[in-house]
Scaffold this motif. Sequence first.
Motif, mmCIF file in Angstrom:
data_model
loop_
_atom_site.group_PDB
_atom_site.id
_atom_site.type_symbol
_atom_site.label_atom_id
_atom_site.label_comp_id
_atom_site.label_asym_id
_atom_site.label_seq_id
_atom_site.Cartn_x
_atom_site.Cartn_y
_atom_site.Cartn_z
ATOM 1 N N ILE A 30 74.957 65.141 92.522
ATOM 2 C CA ILE A 30 75.543 64.925 93.846
ATOM 3 C C ILE A 30 74.539 65.277 94.935
ATOM 4 N N ASP A 31 74.393 64.389 95.907
ATOM 5 C CA ASP A 31 73.563 64.632 97.085
ATOM 6 C C ASP A 31 74.464 65.249 98.155
ATOM 7 N N PRO A 32 74.394 66.572 98.362
ATOM 8 C CA PRO A 32 75.339 67.223 99.279
ATOM 9 C C PRO A 32 75.188 66.793 100.732
ATOM 10 N N ALA A 33 73.996 66.337 101.105
ATOM 11 C CA ALA A 33 73.765 65.930 102.496
ATOM 12 C C ALA A 33 74.474 64.623 102.838
ATOM 13 N N HIS A 34 74.847 63.845 101.813
ATOM 14 C CA HIS A 34 75.480 62.548 102.043
ATOM 15 C C HIS A 34 76.802 62.415 101.289
ATOM 16 N N THR A 35 77.429 63.547 101.003
ATOM 17 C CA THR A 35 78.707 63.567 100.307
ATOM 18 C C THR A 35 79.741 64.304 101.164
ATOM 19 N N THR A 36 80.942 63.746 101.239
ATOM 20 C CA THR A 36 82.011 64.350 102.030
ATOM 21 C C THR A 36 83.237 64.569 101.158
ATOM 22 N N VAL A 37 83.743 65.794 101.173
ATOM 23 C CA VAL A 37 85.015 66.116 100.522
ATOM 24 C C VAL A 37 86.024 66.382 101.637
ATOM 25 N N SER A 38 86.922 65.446 101.861
ATOM 26 C CA SER A 38 87.870 65.567 102.968
ATOM 27 C C SER A 38 89.300 65.651 102.438
ATOM 28 N N PHE A 39 90.190 66.156 103.299
ATOM 29 C CA PHE A 39 91.597 66.285 102.921
ATOM 30 C C PHE A 39 92.454 66.125 104.170
ATOM 31 N N VAL A 56 79.118 71.068 98.820
ATOM 32 C CA VAL A 56 79.566 70.579 97.518
ATOM 33 C C VAL A 56 78.352 70.331 96.641
ATOM 34 N N SER A 57 78.511 70.540 95.336
ATOM 35 C CA SER A 57 77.435 70.279 94.381
ATOM 36 C C SER A 57 78.051 69.801 93.078
ATOM 37 N N GLY A 58 77.198 69.371 92.165
ATOM 38 C CA GLY A 58 77.714 68.965 90.865
ATOM 39 C C GLY A 58 76.937 67.818 90.249
ATOM 40 N N THR A 59 77.404 67.393 89.077
ATOM 41 C CA THR A 59 76.756 66.318 88.333
ATOM 42 C C THR A 59 77.794 65.284 87.903
ATOM 43 N N VAL A 60 77.306 64.079 87.700
ATOM 44 C CA VAL A 60 78.151 62.954 87.284
ATOM 45 C C VAL A 60 77.430 62.192 86.184
ATOM 46 N N MET A 149 65.347 54.562 97.056
ATOM 47 C CA MET A 149 64.821 55.047 98.332
ATOM 48 C C MET A 149 63.650 55.960 98.026
ATOM 49 N N ARG A 150 62.481 55.508 98.423
ATOM 50 C CA ARG A 150 61.245 56.178 98.017
ATOM 51 C C ARG A 150 61.223 56.219 96.491
ATOM 52 N N ARG A 151 61.236 57.399 95.904
ATOM 53 C CA ARG A 151 61.201 57.466 94.436
ATOM 54 C C ARG A 151 62.543 57.836 93.838
ATOM 55 N N ILE A 152 63.582 57.873 94.663
ATOM 56 C CA ILE A 152 64.893 58.311 94.194
ATOM 57 C C ILE A 152 65.831 57.117 94.037
ATOM 58 N N VAL A 153 66.468 57.001 92.877
ATOM 59 C CA VAL A 153 67.488 55.976 92.642
ATOM 60 C C VAL A 153 68.847 56.564 93.023
ATOM 61 N N ILE A 189 93.408 64.100 99.054
ATOM 62 C CA ILE A 189 91.988 64.447 98.958
ATOM 63 C C ILE A 189 91.163 63.184 98.736
ATOM 64 N N THR A 190 90.049 63.103 99.460
ATOM 65 C CA THR A 190 89.110 61.991 99.293
ATOM 66 C C THR A 190 87.698 62.546 99.131
ATOM 67 N N ILE A 191 86.981 62.040 98.143
ATOM 68 C CA ILE A 191 85.579 62.415 97.939
ATOM 69 C C ILE A 191 84.734 61.154 98.070
ATOM 70 N N ASP A 192 83.891 61.114 99.091
ATOM 71 C CA ASP A 192 82.924 60.034 99.253
ATOM 72 C C ASP A 192 81.573 60.603 98.836
ATOM 73 N N VAL A 193 81.100 60.140 97.689
ATOM 74 C CA VAL A 193 79.959 60.797 97.067
ATOM 75 C C VAL A 193 78.741 59.878 97.024
ATOM 76 N N GLU A 194 77.569 60.478 97.269
ATOM 77 C CA GLU A 194 76.288 59.810 97.055
ATOM 78 C C GLU A 194 75.562 60.575 95.952
ATOM 79 N N LEU A 195 74.990 59.833 95.004
ATOM 80 C CA LEU A 195 74.403 60.432 93.825
ATOM 81 C C LEU A 195 72.922 60.104 93.714
ATOM 82 N N ASN A 196 72.158 61.065 93.198
ATOM 83 C CA ASN A 196 70.745 60.860 92.891
ATOM 84 C C ASN A 196 70.560 60.859 91.376
ATOM 85 N N LYS A 197 69.886 59.835 90.878
ATOM 86 C CA LYS A 197 69.690 59.729 89.426
ATOM 87 C C LYS A 197 68.702 60.771 88.931
#
Length: 198
Positions: A30-39, A56-60, A149-153, A189-197
Amino acid sequence: MNRFAKYALALIAAAWLTAPALAHAAEWRIDPAHTTVSFKVRHLGVTWVQGEFQRVSGTVRYDRNNPGASAADIVIDADSINTRNARRDNHLRNDDFLLVEKHPAITFKSKSVKNAGAEGLDLVGDLTIRGVTREVVLKVADISGEVKMRRIVKMGASATTRINRKDFGVKYHRLLDAGGLVVGDEVRITIDVELNKL
């Protein structure tokens, strides 16, 4: 061949058959800078008050070719709650609601996948709030394609669920003069998540 030997062979065969499927599921962080956990929660029965958790942090685990092998492990910093009102946020942190001093983390850990397809899936897992764990279903949709984006998928998705706060020990109860609740029981609850591979 005895029953134990047959059982062991069956387990080995099952592991062999499922290993290729699991191997195709990519790991993401999870990319915390571009992830929102809203309620949002009903206030006075007339409108929805909204807020978010800012850390927020974590893996998918996800692969479009094998969505049935998806999984998620999410950790939310309960103290990072923000409803744009400092007095209300401090109230939400205390014993009436989240009790963040004793339970600093809200967690979700998936256990299984249902209705997996190209358009989305349902993640069944354990949600823990205030040290109380209940099974919930995160309905995942709006799954994006991969971009570099650059070297990140990267990729993204949205997930939603609804819970009853009282199921998690959040039992704050204040009635209006007319008999309605100041704070509703249902939390959306809504989670809009951006992920880095990885």
